[in-house]
Design a protein around this motif. Structure first.
Motif, PDB file in Angstrom:
ATOM      1  N   PHE A  51     -75.417 -55.538  20.240  1.00  0.00           N
ATOM      2  CA  PHE A  51     -75.635 -54.868  21.154  1.00  0.00           C
ATOM      3  C   PHE A  51     -76.023 -53.318  21.044  1.00  0.00           C
ATOM      4  O   PHE A  51     -76.996 -52.827  21.478  1.00  0.00           O
ATOM      5  N   ARG A  52     -75.382 -52.853  19.817  1.00  0.00           N
ATOM      6  CA  ARG A  52     -75.532 -51.435  19.257  1.00  0.00           C
ATOM      7  C   ARG A  52     -77.088 -51.400  18.832  1.00  0.00           C
ATOM      8  O   ARG A  52     -77.492 -50.312  18.957  1.00  0.00           O
ATOM      9  N   ASN A  53     -77.497 -52.372  18.383  1.00  0.00           N
ATOM     10  CA  ASN A  53     -78.787 -52.342  17.844  1.00  0.00           C
ATOM     11  C   ASN A  53     -79.931 -51.855  18.862  1.00  0.00           C
ATOM     12  O   ASN A  53     -80.722 -51.223  18.532  1.00  0.00           O
ATOM     13  N   PHE A  54     -79.525 -52.362  20.108  1.00  0.00           N
ATOM     14  CA  PHE A  54     -80.504 -51.923  21.418  1.00  0.00           C
ATOM     15  C   PHE A  54     -80.215 -50.799  22.048  1.00  0.00           C
ATOM     16  O   PHE A  54     -80.949 -50.162  22.787  1.00  0.00           O
ATOM     17  N   THR A  55     -78.902 -50.279  21.866  1.00  0.00           N
ATOM     18  CA  THR A  55     -78.459 -49.173  22.618  1.00  0.00           C
ATOM     19  C   THR A  55     -78.184 -47.886  21.745  1.00  0.00           C
ATOM     20  O   THR A  55     -77.909 -46.805  22.349  1.00  0.00           O
ATOM     21  N   GLY A  56     -77.834 -47.995  20.498  1.00  0.00           N
ATOM     22  CA  GLY A  56     -77.493 -46.953  19.987  1.00  0.00           C
ATOM     23  C   GLY A  56     -75.881 -46.581  20.395  1.00  0.00           C
ATOM     24  O   GLY A  56     -75.259 -47.330  20.946  1.00  0.00           O
ATOM     25  N   GLY A  57     -75.581 -45.428  19.772  1.00  0.00           N
ATOM     26  CA  GLY A  57     -74.106 -44.916  20.272  1.00  0.00           C
ATOM     27  C   GLY A  57     -73.730 -43.663  19.260  1.00  0.00           C
ATOM     28  O   GLY A  57     -74.540 -43.413  18.206  1.00  0.00           O
ATOM     29  N   VAL A  58     -72.681 -43.228  19.509  1.00  0.00           N
ATOM     30  CA  VAL A  58     -72.196 -42.165  18.660  1.00  0.00           C
ATOM     31  C   VAL A  58     -72.081 -42.428  17.197  1.00  0.00           C
ATOM     32  O   VAL A  58     -71.631 -43.535  16.936  1.00  0.00           O
ATOM     33  N   HIS A  59     -72.354 -41.441  16.314  1.00  0.00           N
ATOM     34  CA  HIS A  59     -72.065 -41.524  14.869  1.00  0.00           C
ATOM     35  C   HIS A  59     -71.401 -40.374  14.583  1.00  0.00           C
ATOM     36  O   HIS A  59     -71.686 -39.291  14.844  1.00  0.00           O
ATOM     37  N   LEU A  60     -70.680 -40.548  13.250  1.00  0.00           N
ATOM     38  CA  LEU A  60     -70.110 -39.375  12.618  1.00  0.00           C
ATOM     39  C   LEU A  60     -71.447 -38.799  11.708  1.00  0.00           C
ATOM     40  O   LEU A  60     -72.271 -39.548  11.542  1.00  0.00           O
ATOM     41  N   SER A  61     -71.558 -37.723  11.560  1.00  0.00           N
ATOM     42  CA  SER A  61     -72.781 -36.813  10.863  1.00  0.00           C
ATOM     43  C   SER A  61     -72.893 -37.521   9.324  1.00  0.00           C
ATOM     44  O   SER A  61     -73.927 -37.821   8.618  1.00  0.00           O
ATOM     45  N   ASN A  62     -71.689 -37.813   8.757  1.00  0.00           N
ATOM     46  CA  ASN A  62     -71.788 -38.235   7.361  1.00  0.00           C
ATOM     47  C   ASN A  62     -71.550 -39.744   7.379  1.00  0.00           C
ATOM     48  O   ASN A  62     -70.707 -40.503   8.010  1.00  0.00           O
ATOM     49  N   PRO A  63     -72.638 -40.413   6.880  1.00  0.00           N
ATOM     50  CA  PRO A  63     -72.711 -41.840   6.998  1.00  0.00           C
ATOM     51  C   PRO A  63     -71.510 -42.753   6.263  1.00  0.00           C
ATOM     52  O   PRO A  63     -71.186 -43.735   6.911  1.00  0.00           O
ATOM     53  N   HIS A  64     -71.075 -42.106   5.383  1.00  0.00           N
ATOM     54  CA  HIS A  64     -69.841 -42.724   4.543  1.00  0.00           C
ATOM     55  C   HIS A  64     -68.555 -42.588   5.398  1.00  0.00           C
ATOM     56  O   HIS A  64     -67.851 -43.587   5.414  1.00  0.00           O
ATOM     57  N   SER A  65     -68.278 -41.415   6.115  1.00  0.00           N
ATOM     58  CA  SER A  65     -67.139 -41.465   7.258  1.00  0.00           C
ATOM     59  C   SER A  65     -67.514 -42.488   8.228  1.00  0.00           C
ATOM     60  O   SER A  65     -66.579 -43.037   8.706  1.00  0.00           O
ATOM     61  N   CYS A  66     -68.677 -42.701   8.522  1.00  0.00           N
ATOM     62  CA  CYS A  66     -69.086 -43.562   9.793  1.00  0.00           C
ATOM     63  C   CYS A  66     -68.916 -44.951   9.336  1.00  0.00           C
ATOM     64  O   CYS A  66     -68.381 -45.810   9.946  1.00  0.00           O
ATOM     65  N   PHE A  67     -68.969 -45.250   7.899  1.00  0.00           N
ATOM     66  CA  PHE A  67     -68.896 -46.550   7.318  1.00  0.00           C
ATOM     67  C   PHE A  67     -67.510 -46.737   7.300  1.00  0.00           C
ATOM     68  O   PHE A  67     -66.762 -48.054   7.712  1.00  0.00           O
ATOM     69  N   ILE A  68     -66.563 -45.867   7.074  1.00  0.00           N
ATOM     70  CA  ILE A  68     -65.117 -46.104   6.850  1.00  0.00           C
ATOM     71  C   ILE A  68     -64.417 -46.357   8.217  1.00  0.00           C
ATOM     72  O   ILE A  68     -63.674 -47.181   8.393  1.00  0.00           O
ATOM     73  N   VAL A  69     -64.776 -45.398   9.160  1.00  0.00           N
ATOM     74  CA  VAL A  69     -64.324 -45.490  10.580  1.00  0.00           C
ATOM     75  C   VAL A  69     -64.704 -46.669  11.217  1.00  0.00           C
ATOM     76  O   VAL A  69     -63.800 -47.354  11.879  1.00  0.00           O
ATOM     77  N   GLY A  70     -66.169 -47.312  11.145  1.00  0.00           N
ATOM     78  CA  GLY A  70     -66.387 -48.463  11.804  1.00  0.00           C
ATOM     79  C   GLY A  70     -65.620 -49.725  11.325  1.00  0.00           C
ATOM     80  O   GLY A  70     -65.323 -50.551  12.078  1.00  0.00           O
ATOM     81  N   ASN A  71     -65.408 -49.548  10.051  1.00  0.00           N
ATOM     82  CA  ASN A  71     -64.578 -50.647   9.282  1.00  0.00           C
ATOM     83  C   ASN A  71     -63.499 -50.707   9.740  1.00  0.00           C
ATOM     84  O   ASN A  71     -62.657 -51.816  10.062  1.00  0.00           O
ATOM     85  N   ILE A  72     -62.542 -49.535   9.813  1.00  0.00           N
ATOM     86  CA  ILE A  72     -61.205 -49.511  10.226  1.00  0.00           C
ATOM     87  C   ILE A  72     -61.221 -50.105  11.960  1.00  0.00           C
ATOM     88  O   ILE A  72     -60.399 -51.006  12.242  1.00  0.00           O
ATOM     89  N   LEU A  73     -62.269 -49.639  12.491  1.00  0.00           N
ATOM     90  CA  LEU A  73     -62.344 -49.898  14.050  1.00  0.00           C
ATOM     91  C   LEU A  73     -62.457 -51.582  14.169  1.00  0.00           C
ATOM     92  O   LEU A  73     -61.652 -52.259  14.823  1.00  0.00           O
ATOM     93  N   ALA A  74     -63.402 -52.174  13.585  1.00  0.00           N
ATOM     94  CA  ALA A  74     -63.536 -53.585  13.531  1.00  0.00           C
ATOM     95  C   ALA A  74     -62.339 -54.551  12.996  1.00  0.00           C
ATOM     96  O   ALA A  74     -62.040 -55.289  13.833  1.00  0.00           O
TER      97      ALA A  74
END
Length: 208
Positions: free
Chosen positions: A68-91
């Motif tokens: 779903f996110r591939n078609f809609t996008g969404g909020v990101h942290l500016s730092n991709p590595h922070s986004c990676f960590i937070v995304g993993n924790i959420l999932a």
């Protein structure tokens, strides 16, 4: 500069030099870096969820979330590595939550799925897709993305109830949690909260 930035820039320079250069090296390298981090995300989610005994729940949830996110996008942290960590924790956290959801109460599961799907439908219909800071999306492309994601939601709802009917409660919950997470991270309130968080703690901007 991180290893992923260095590698993505190196690849982007080769790609841009062999094309009409309709996109800059920075734009292409940003996309490549996100792709690399997505691959690492899939690998880390698979390994971590296996050890947490929530493999199927986390993988199914992540699949629908990324779809779903591939078609809609969404909020990101500016730092991709922070986004990676937070995304993993959420999932991983949601995968564990799905693992411990009740699997004998059909009414509770039905209401949970319906609330998640309806909320996601409303948010996606109103706000999808999110704008990018590095690529301009045409109005036609936006309408197409909106049609695709809302169609997926309409088709996915009976799929979730089909899973419930055959007692695959965990997979039905995983789908509903995935669309709920995607909608929450698409809603403008999430952009506002992340922007305030980064301004307060990281002093960085937020991109969408």
């Amino acid at each position: 500069m991180s290893w992923s930035e260095k590698l993505s820039i190196r690849i982007a320079k080769k790609l841009v030099s062999n094309t009409d250069a309709s996109h800059t090296v920075g734009q292409v390298s940003h996309g490549i870096e996100i792709f690399l981090l997505y691959l690492l995300t899939v690998l880390s989610l698979a390994v971590c969820s296996w050890f947490l005994n929530s493999f199927s729940e986390t993988i199914v949830l992540s699949f629908f979330y990324f779809l779903f996110r591939n078609f809609t996008g969404g909020v990101h942290l500016s730092n991709p590595h922070s986004c990676f960590i937070v995304g993993n924790i959420l999932a991983l956290s949601l995968g564990l939550a799905v693992k411990h959801m009740p699997t004998t109460n059909f009414l509770f599961a039905s209401i949970t799925i319906m609330v998640a799907v309806v909320f996601s439908f409303v948010v996606n219909w109103r706000y999808a897709p999110a704008n990018h800071t590095y690529v301009q999306i045409s109005d036609e492309a936006k309408r197409k993305s909106k049609r695709i994601v809302t169609t997926f939601l309409i088709l996915g709802c009976p799929l979730a109830y089909f899973l419930l009917y055959f007692n695959y409660y965990n997979l039905a919950y995983a789908y509903s949690f995935a669309v709920l997470l995607q909608a929450l991270l698409l809603h403008p309130l999430s952009f506002h909260l992340v922007k305030r968080f980064e301004k307060t703690f990281l002093r960085e901007g937020v991109e969408r």
